[in-house]
Design a protein around this motif. Structure first.
Motif, PDB file in Angstrom:
ATOM      1  N   GLY A 245      20.296 -18.599  24.736  1.00 16.40           N
ATOM      2  CA  GLY A 245      19.539 -17.573  25.451  1.00 16.40           C
ATOM      3  C   GLY A 245      18.127 -17.390  24.924  1.00 16.40           C
ATOM      4  O   GLY A 245      17.319 -16.717  25.543  1.00 16.40           O
ATOM      5  N   ASP A 246      17.836 -17.967  23.752  1.00 14.84           N
ATOM      6  CA  ASP A 246      16.529 -17.755  23.141  1.00 14.84           C
ATOM      7  C   ASP A 246      15.627 -18.975  23.198  1.00 14.84           C
ATOM      8  O   ASP A 246      14.560 -18.975  22.606  1.00 14.84           O
TER       9      ASP A 246
ATOM     10  N   ALA B  70      13.897 -17.714  14.297  1.00 17.58           N
ATOM     11  CA  ALA B  70      12.702 -17.762  13.457  1.00 17.58           C
ATOM     12  C   ALA B  70      12.748 -16.767  12.302  1.00 17.58           C
ATOM     13  O   ALA B  70      12.089 -16.955  11.289  1.00 17.58           O
ATOM     14  N   SER B  71      13.544 -15.721  12.428  1.00 19.41           N
ATOM     15  CA  SER B  71      13.568 -14.714  11.370  1.00 19.41           C
ATOM     16  C   SER B  71      14.697 -14.953  10.365  1.00 19.41           C
ATOM     17  O   SER B  71      14.843 -14.199   9.428  1.00 19.41           O
ATOM     18  N   GLU B  72      15.486 -16.007  10.580  1.00 23.26           N
ATOM     19  CA  GLU B  72      16.664 -16.203   9.732  1.00 23.26           C
ATOM     20  C   GLU B  72      16.445 -17.229   8.615  1.00 23.26           C
ATOM     21  O   GLU B  72      17.183 -18.204   8.496  1.00 23.26           O
TER      22      GLU B  72
ATOM     23  N   ARG C 193      12.180  -8.531  23.759  1.00 22.29           N
ATOM     24  CA  ARG C 193      11.717  -9.758  23.123  1.00 22.29           C
ATOM     25  C   ARG C 193      12.113 -10.981  23.954  1.00 22.29           C
ATOM     26  O   ARG C 193      11.336 -11.920  24.097  1.00 22.29           O
ATOM     27  N   ARG C 194      13.295 -10.964  24.514  1.00 25.78           N
ATOM     28  CA  ARG C 194      13.722 -12.083  25.349  1.00 25.78           C
ATOM     29  C   ARG C 194      12.872 -12.179  26.608  1.00 25.78           C
ATOM     30  O   ARG C 194      12.529 -13.259  27.070  1.00 25.78           O
TER      31      ARG C 194
ATOM     32  N   SER D 246       9.748 -13.388  19.162  1.00 31.36           N
ATOM     33  CA  SER D 246      10.830 -13.248  18.179  1.00 31.36           C
ATOM     34  C   SER D 246      10.853 -11.850  17.585  1.00 31.36           C
ATOM     35  O   SER D 246       9.869 -11.134  17.619  1.00 31.36           O
ATOM     36  N   CYS D 247      12.002 -11.524  17.020  1.00 24.39           N
ATOM     37  CA  CYS D 247      12.192 -10.260  16.325  1.00 24.39           C
ATOM     38  C   CYS D 247      12.589 -10.541  14.883  1.00 24.39           C
ATOM     39  O   CYS D 247      13.284 -11.513  14.617  1.00 24.39           O
ATOM     40  N   SER D 248      12.208  -9.662  13.988  1.00 22.21           N
ATOM     41  CA  SER D 248      12.802  -9.721  12.655  1.00 22.21           C
ATOM     42  C   SER D 248      14.221  -9.173  12.775  1.00 22.21           C
ATOM     43  O   SER D 248      14.598  -8.655  13.822  1.00 22.21           O
ATOM     44  N   LYS D 249      14.975  -9.259  11.686  1.00 28.30           N
ATOM     45  CA  LYS D 249      16.361  -8.808  11.736  1.00 28.30           C
ATOM     46  C   LYS D 249      16.460  -7.343  12.134  1.00 28.30           C
ATOM     47  O   LYS D 249      17.399  -6.918  12.789  1.00 28.30           O
TER      48      LYS D 249
ATOM     49  N   LEU E 105       8.033 -10.103  15.829  1.00 28.16           N
ATOM     50  CA  LEU E 105       7.580 -10.961  14.737  1.00 28.16           C
ATOM     51  C   LEU E 105       6.176 -11.493  15.024  1.00 28.16           C
ATOM     52  O   LEU E 105       5.929 -12.062  16.086  1.00 28.16           O
TER      53      LEU E 105
END
Lengths: 154, 294, 665
Positions: free
Chosen positions: A73-74, A112-114, C519-520, C525-528, C533
Motif C-alpha cells: 500500500g505504500d 523509510a522510518s524503520e 501520508r498515503r 513518509s511518517c516517522s513511527k 518525515l
C-alpha cells in the motif's frame, strides 16, 4: 587467523530507493551497528527485481539474498511491491526445486522510518544463513583470491 | 488447557487457602494444573536482596524443570507455568528477562544450571492466575459457569506491588484492571478506589510493626470508606498482612473497623457455587459471612 | 552524445572520501585506495577529506580535463545525500553527468559497522561494484517537464495561513484547504502567546482576514483533500467540500439563524471551546471565524435528521442562505506544488488514568484552560472550577503524554513554556497559589529562560518531579474535599502530597490520528510516531521524499509558533523555487523497448501502473511513452525477452553490481 576460518555468509540485498534504501541510510544516521555481511544493490522499486538477479547472486557466490521494499500500500509506484511479491513466491518454489533452502531468500517490507528494522532483519538473516552454512552449488565460482585481506591489513 | 503449577512456599503454609481455592476453581473451570515436581524456593525475598545471581539461579532451576517436565525446548511451542504468589511470579519473570538480556548474569546462571545437568531455553511463559483467568481462559468462559453471582457485593480489588512492577506485563502498571473485570464477570461490583497498588506494609510489619500497621490500616480504611464489603488480594503476603493483624491494628487505631480480606480465587469459588470449606474460607481471621448468590 | 565518447575505452577515476573522520575512523582509506587501483579501467584513485567540498569537486574535475577520465566513481555518503552534487561537478567538467556512480560507504558502512577490517572490506566491495557498473553507464539527458504555477496549501492553522499569504503576496494563485469550518487552527484558541504575552487573537485574526480577502487565495474550509495524482509540478488534487447547508457566498455571518433556531439554548458540545460550553445545531464556530459563515451540524439538526423541523433558521435568514438540500461537493485542482501544514492533536489525557482526567471534574487539560483564560472563552476569561468557584490552589502537571515510555517518548517542546504562561495567567487572574510539577524545565528560545525567571520571581512554585497520581484519597483534614497530587520532589528528596482545587494537565503534542491516511494520500513518509518525515533532518527539513510536496509546522514534529511560521516560510521558498523555475528535470531512469528483441507478448503492458506502455499493432511491438513512465522498472523485470530495459538500471548494470559486491566478503 586459523587455517579454517569460521564461515561468514555473503548476502546480497536489493533495496528499493524510496523505503528500504532510505531506511538503511537512517540506520546509518542513527549509528545502528549491524553485521557487515550484507551488500546493498539499490533499485528504484522492488518491482524492478528480476528473479534473475537473485539467481545470479546465488550463482556468483552469495549465500543468501535479502529483498527490501515498501510496505503493502505504500509503494512509491503504487504497486511495484505487489508485482514483486508474486514473482517472489514463484521464485521460492523454483529455488526449492533446485535444492536451495528457501530461508536463504528473504523478503521484508521496511519503510523509510524503520532504520531499526534494517538492523534487526540484517542481523537475523546473517545469523540464519550462518546456521545454514555456505550455499554449496556445483560449479559455483571459487571466491575471488582474497586480495582484500592484504589491503585490509595494510 | 493444561498448565504447570508452581506453588512456592507460601501456598503450602500461610497461603494454604489460596492453593485450596485456586485448585478447586481450576478443577471447576476445567483448567488442568500439574504441580511442578521437585520445585525449589523461587529466590524472592531475602535472597534477592543479598545476592541477585543466586536468587536468579534458584528461579532458573524452576524454569529449567518446567521445560523438562513440560517437554518443551528449542523450536517447540511454549509451556505455561502458573505462579499464584505475586512475589514468585515476579521473580521468575524477572529471571527469564535476565537470562535473555543480561549476558553476564545470564551466563553465570546458565553455568549454574549446567552444573546440575539442567538448561533453560526460553520456552516457558510465566502466568499469574489473574492473567490465566482473564487472558488465557477468558472472562466469558468464567461468566458462563457462575451459578451464584456476587450481586450487590462491593469489592475493593487490591493488586499489591509485585504484579504491577516491570517484567509483569499482563496488566497496566499504574492502573491495573484485570481483577476488577473479573469481579464484574462474577456479578459483583468493584469499587473505584485509589489505593489498588499502594504498599500493604508487608515487609515492615515484621520489623517496624507500627509503620507496617499504619500502612495496612490506611488501605483498609479507604476501602471501607469507598463502601467495600470485602477486599481481594492476589498475593499471599498481602492477604496475610492485611488480614491477620487487624487486632493489633485496632489497638493502635481505635477507629479501625474489621474488613474481610480474601484471595480473589476464594470469591471466584463462591460465585462458581463451591463449598466454603473447599475454598479455605474457614481459615479466615476476619470471617466473611456475607451470603453470596441470593 | 558523441560517438567517440561511447566507443572510447572507459577511463575511470575513483575518489574515496574521508568525510572528516565519519568514514576514515572506521574504514582504512589507504586500503580502499590501493584496492581500487587494481580494478579494471581505473586510471586514477584519490582520497580527500571532504569530497563534497569545492576542493574535492575540483579534484575530479581537474582529472576529467587533464587525464581524460570519462567515468567517475565517488565513494562517500548516500546517493540520496550527494549524488546531485557530484553529478553537477561531473557535468561542469564537460562530461555527461550520468557517467557518474556513487558508492555509499558512510551510511551503509562506516556508521553501521563495528569492525574496521570488515568495514574496509565492505567498502572495497561497494567500490568494486560501482566501478564495474559505471563502465556501462550511458550519457543521458534530463527530461524537462513544465510546472503548473498554482500551489495548494493543506491546513489552515498558523503554518498554512502564513504559507498561503506569503505565496499569494508573491503573486501565486493559492488554494488553502482546511478541514474545520474555519481557519485559525490551535492558535485561534489561545488567549496569550509565550513569552511575550501578546494577545494571540490580535496577531492572528488580521492574518485570517487577509487570507479571506486576498485576491490570490481561494479558501476551501470544511473541506478535505481526498485524492492526489500526478507528480512534481503537475498534481491533480481532488478536494471534498463537506455540505455546510449554508451558502457561503450568501451568508453574511449575522447569526440571525442561530438566534432563531428551535433550540433556545446550546445543547451540543462546542468543540472550539473544548467542550466547556454548548452550541446549537446551527452555529458560528467562534466570533472571529473565517470565513464568517455559519454552518449546520447534520448530527444534531432536527431537520437534517428527521425532516420535521419548523426550520425557523431558514425563515430568519433574509438572504436565503440556508439550504437543507446541499450535498458534499468535489472540487478538482491543478497545482505545481503542495505544502502540507496539517498540524497536530493534543494527547488524550484519559490514557493516563492515574491523573484522573474525565473522573475528577476539576482536572482540566491545558487546552481547556486556554479557553478558560481566554476573554472570548466560555467564562469570559474567568478561571473557574466546574461549580463556578475560583480555585485557591492550582497544580500544573507537565509532560502528560510526553517523555513517557508508555505513551510518547518525545518531548513536545511547547509544554514547559505554555505551562509557565498558564501559571502566570492563573496566578494573575485568581491570585491562586500555583504549583508546577516538572521533570526538566526546557526553555531554549529567545526570551524563554527569562520568562521562567520572571515566574520564579512572581512566586509560582516549582517542584521537580514527575507527578505520580492525582487522587481523592485524603489523609489530613486540610486535604478533605481537595484533589491531592502525589509526587516525588527530587530536589529535596521527599514524596509530597499537594492538595489543590484544580489540576491542569499539560498535554503533549501528537501526530493526528489519521496521519497515516494523509501520508498515503500524498505518498510521503511518517516517522513511527506519525510525524511527516522530512527528506533530510538538517539539509532538507521541509522537503519530503516526494518531489513537489513540502511540509511545514507541527505536522513534521512538535514546535512552537515562531518555529512554525519560520518553517512555513521555508516551505514557501522551496515551493516558489520550484514553480518559478517553470519546469522540472525528471530523472532519466525511464524504461525503453528494444524493438528487435520485443516479441509483442503484452506482458509489460499489464505491469505498468501509469499506462505508459502501448502496443503498436503495425510494428507488432510494445512502446513506452517516456513522458508517462515514472521509472519503477517493473515492466523490465517482467519482460521475458530482455527487450524492456531501464536507463541507469539496465540488467547488465545490475549484474555487474552483483558481481562487484560479491568479489569480497
Amino acid at each position: 587467523m586459523s587455517d579454517t576460518p569460521a564461515f561468514e555468509p555473503r548476502i546480497v540485498a536489493f533495496f528499493c530507493n524510496w523505503c528500504t534504501y532510505t531506511a538503511a541510510d537512517l540506520a546509518g544516521t542513527a549509528r545502528l551497528t549491524y553485521a557487515p555481511n550484507v551488500r546493498v544493490v539499490r533499485i528504484m522499486c522492488s518491482g524492478r527485481l528480476d528473479p534473475q538477479f537473485v539467481v545470479t547472486a546465488l550463482r556468483q557466490g552469495a549465500d543468501g539474498v535479502l529483498i527490501g521494499g515498501c510496505h503493502p500500500g505504500d509503494c512509491h509506484y503504487q504497486e511495484g511491491n505487489y508485482k514483486m511479491l508474486r514473482r517472489f513466491h514463484l521464485l521460492k518454489r523454483m529455488l526449492k526445486q533446485f535444492g536451495i533452502d528457501d530461508q536463504r531468500v528473504r523478503l521484508e517490507w521496511i519503510s523509510a522510518s524503520e532504520g531499526d528494522k534494517v538492523q534487526r532483519v540484517i542481523n537475523e538473516m546473517v545469523a540464519q544463513v550462518r546456521d545454514l552454512g555456505p550455499l554449496a552449488l556445483v560449479g559455483k565460482p571459487t571466491p575471488h583470491p582474497d586480495a582484500s585481506e592484504k589491503h585490509a591489513a595494510a | 488447557m493444561n498448565h504447570l503449577y508452581y506453588p512456592g512456599c507460601s501456598l503450602k503454609s500461610t497461603g494454604r487457602a489460596y492453593e485450596e481455592s485456586l485448585l478447586a476453581v481450576c478443577a471447576t473451570l476445567g483448567v488442568g494444573l500439574t504441580e511442578l515436581q521437585d520445585w525449589n524456593c523461587c529466590g524472592a525475598t531475602s535472597y534477592m536482596a543479598i545476592d541477585e545471581v543466586k536468587a536468579f539461579a534458584l528461579a532458573a532451576r524452576n524454569l529449567a524443570l518446567a521445560e523438562e517436565q513440560g517437554k518443551v525446548g528449542p523450536g517447540t511451542p511454549t509451556v505455561d507455568l502458573v505462579a499464584p504468589c505475586a512475589a514468585c511470579y515476579l521473580v521468575l519473570a524477572k529471571a527469564q528477562h535476565c537470562l535473555e538480556e543480561n549476558k553476564e548474569v545470564g551466563g553465570k546462571i546458565t553455568a549454574a544450571l549446567a552444573a546440575a545437568q539442567l538448561q533453560y531455553t526460553g520456552r516457558v511463559v510465566m502466568r499469574h492466575p489473574l492473567d490465566l483467568f482473564t487472558n488465557a481462559l477468558g472472562l466469558d468462559a468464567i461468566k458462563a459457569q457462575v451459578t451464584k453471582p456476587l450481586t450487590g457485593l462491593k469489592v475493593a480489588c487490591y493488586y499489591g506491588c509485585q504484579i504491577v512492577r516491570p517484567y509483569a506485563t499482563f496488566d497496566d502498571q499504574y492502573h491495573p484492571m484485570t481483577m476488577d473485570h473479573l469481579v464484574t464477570a462474577l456479578g459483583g461490583t468493584p469499587v473505584d478506589w485509589p489505593l489498588k497498588t499502594r504498599c500493604c506494609g508487608g515487609s515492615l510489619t515484621g520489623t517496624v510493626q507500627e509503620v507496617g500497621l499504619r500502612m495496612s490500616y490506611h488501605l483498609l480504611k479507604e476501602a471501607r470508606k469507598r463502601g467495600a464489603d470485602v477486599l481481594l488480594t492476589a498475593c499471599p503476603l498481602c492477604q496475610f498482612n492485611l488480614e491477620c493483624y487487624q487486632d493489633p491494628m485496632k489497638a493502635l487505631f481505635p477507629d479501625h473497623e474489621p474488613l474481610p480480606v480474601l484471595y480473589f480465587t476464594q470469591l471466584m469459588g463462591l460465585a462458581l457455587g463451591l463449598e466454603r470449606a473447599r475454598l479455605g474460607l474457614q481459615r479466615l481471621f476476619v470471617p466473611f459471612r456475607q451470603p453470596v448468590g441470593v | 552524445m558523441s560517438e567517440t565518447m561511447q566507443s572510447a575505452e572507459p577511463r575511470v577515476g575513483v575518489y574515496v572520501c574521508h568525510c572528516g573522520i565519519n568514514i576514515a575512523a572506521k574504514v582504512d582509506i589507504a586500503a580502499v585506495v590501493e584496492f581500487a587501483k587494481t580494478l579494471p579501467y581505473v586510471i586514477v584513485v584519490r582520497d580527500y577529506k571532504f569530497m563534497c567540498s569545492d576542493p574535492g569537486q575540483e579534484l575530479l574535475q581537474q582529472d576529467i580535463k587533464e587525464l581524460g577520465l570519462n567515468r567517475i566513481v565517488v565513494a562517500s555518503c548516500s546517493p540520496l545525500m550527494h549524488e546531485a552534487t557530484f553529478r553537477h561537478a561531473t557535468e561542469a567538467a564537460g562530461l555527461n553527468q550520468f557517467y557518474f556512480q556513487m558508492a555509499n560507504i558512510r551510511e551503509h558502512v562506516s556508521w553501521v559497522t563495528a569492525d574496521k577490517a570488515l568495514a574496509t572490506r565492505k567498502s572495497q566491495a561497494l567500490v568494486s561494484a560501482a566501478v564495474r557498473r559505471v563502465v556501462l553507464n550511458e550519457p543521458l539527458e534530463h527530461q524537462k517537464v513544465p510546472v503548473k504555477p498554482n500551489v495548494l496549501v493543506v491546513g489552515g492553522g498558523i503554518a498554512g495561513i502564513h504559507a498561503a499569504l506569503t505565496l499569494a503576496n508573491a503573486g501565486k494563485q493559492v488554494t488553502l484547504v482546511e478541514r474545520e469550518p474555519t481557519i485559525g487552527g490551535h492558535m485561534a484558541k489561545f488567549d496569550k502567546t509565550f513569552p511575550t504575552l501578546d494577545c494571540a487573537a490580535c496577531i492572528l485574526t488580521p492574518k485570517m482576514s487577509m487570507v479571506r480577502s486576498h485576491p490570490n487565495i481561494t479558501m476551501l474550509t470544511y473541506a478535505e483533500v481526498v485524492g492526489v495524482e500526478g507528480y512534481v509540478g503537475n498534481f491533480t488534487v481532488k478536494v471534498k467540500k463537506k455540505a455546510r447547508y449554508v451558502h457561503e457566498e450568501l451568508c453574511v455571518g449575522c447569526n440571525e439563524c442561530v438566534e432563531a433556531c428551535v433550540y433556545k439554548e446550546g445543547r451540543f458540545t462546542d468543540t472550539f471551546n473544548e467542550g466547556l460550553s454548548k452550541r446549537k445545531p446551527v452555529y458560528m464556530p467562534f466570533p472571529q471565524a473565517t470565513p464568517s459563515v455559519v454552518l449546520i451540524d447534520p448530527e444534531s439538526c432536527i431537520e437534517l435528521k428527521t425532516g420535521k423541523c419548523k426550520k425557523q433558521c431558514a425563515t430568519a435568514c433574509t438572504r436565503n442562505a440556508i439550504d437543507f438540500t446541499m450535498t458534499d461537493e468535489i472540487v478538482a485542482l491543478e497545482v505545481g506544488a503542495i505544502i502540507i501544514a496539517t498540524g497536530f492533536q493534543t494527547f488524550d489525557a484519559t490514557r493516563i488514568p492515574q491523573y484522573g482526567y474525565g473522573k475528577f471534574p476539576n482536572v482540566y487539560t491545558s487546552l481547556e484552560v486556554e479557553r478558560l483564560v481566554n476573554a472570548s472563552g466560555p467564562t469570559g476569561g474567568e478561571v473557574q472550577l466546574r461549580d463556578g468557584s475560583t480555585p485557591k490552589r492550582v497544580g500544573i502537571i507537565h509532560c502528560v503524554g510526553s517523555r513517557d515510555e508508555k505513551t510518547n517518548r518525545h518531548c513536545s517542546r511547547v509544554c514547559c513554556m505554555y505551562s509557565l504562561k498558564l501559571a502566570h495567567l492563573i496566578h494573575e487572574r485568581t491570585d491562586a497559589e500555583v504549583y508546577n510539577l516538572y521533570i526538566d524545565m526546557r526553555t531554549p528560545g529567545k526570551g524563554y529562560e527569562e520568562f521562567y525567571d520572571k515566574l520564579l520571581k512572581e512566586g509560582v512554585n516549582f517542584i521537580r518531579g514527575r507527578a505520580a497520581e492525582v487522587t481523592d484519597w485524603t489523609v489530613t483534614p486540610e486535604e478533605e474535599g481537595k484533589l491531592v497530587i502525589r509526587a516525588e520532589d527530587t530536589l529535596i528528596g521527599v514524596v509530597r502530597r499537594i492538595p489543590v482545587d484544580m489540576v491542569v494537565l499539560s498535554v503533549g503534542l501528537e501526530a493526528h490520528a489519521d496521519a497515516d491516511e494523509v501520508r498515503r494520500l500524498f505518498n510521503i513518509s511518517c516517522s513511527k510516531e506519525g510525524w511527516f518525515l522530512e527528506r533530510h533532518p538538517k539539509l532538507a527539513p521541509v522537503s519530503t521524499f516526494t518531489d513537489g510536496i513540502f511540509i511545514a509546522g507541527a505536522c513534521q514534529g512538535p514546535k512552537d509558533i515562531p518555529d512554525t511560521v519560520a518553517q512555513a516560510g521555508a516551505a514557501v521558498a522551496e515551493a516558489l523555487a520550484l514553480v518559478d523555475r517553470g519546469f522540472v528535470e525528471l530523472e532519466p531512469n525511464t524504461a525503453f523497448i528494444t524493438k528487435e528483441l520485443c516479441s509483442g507478448c503484452h506482458t509489460c503492458i499489464a505491469m505498468c501502473p501509469f499506462s505508459a506502455i502501448r502496443y503498436n499493432k503495425e510494428a507488432g511491438v510494445a512502446e513506452i511513452n517516456p513522458a508517462l513512465c515514472k521509472g519503477c522498472g517493473t515492466c523490465v523485470a517482467a519482460c521475458p525477452s530482455g527487450a524492456a530495459q531501464q536507463h541507469l538500471f539496465t540488467d547488465e548494470q545490475i549484474f555487474q553490481e552483483i558481481e562487484g559486491v560479491l568479489n569480497y566478503v
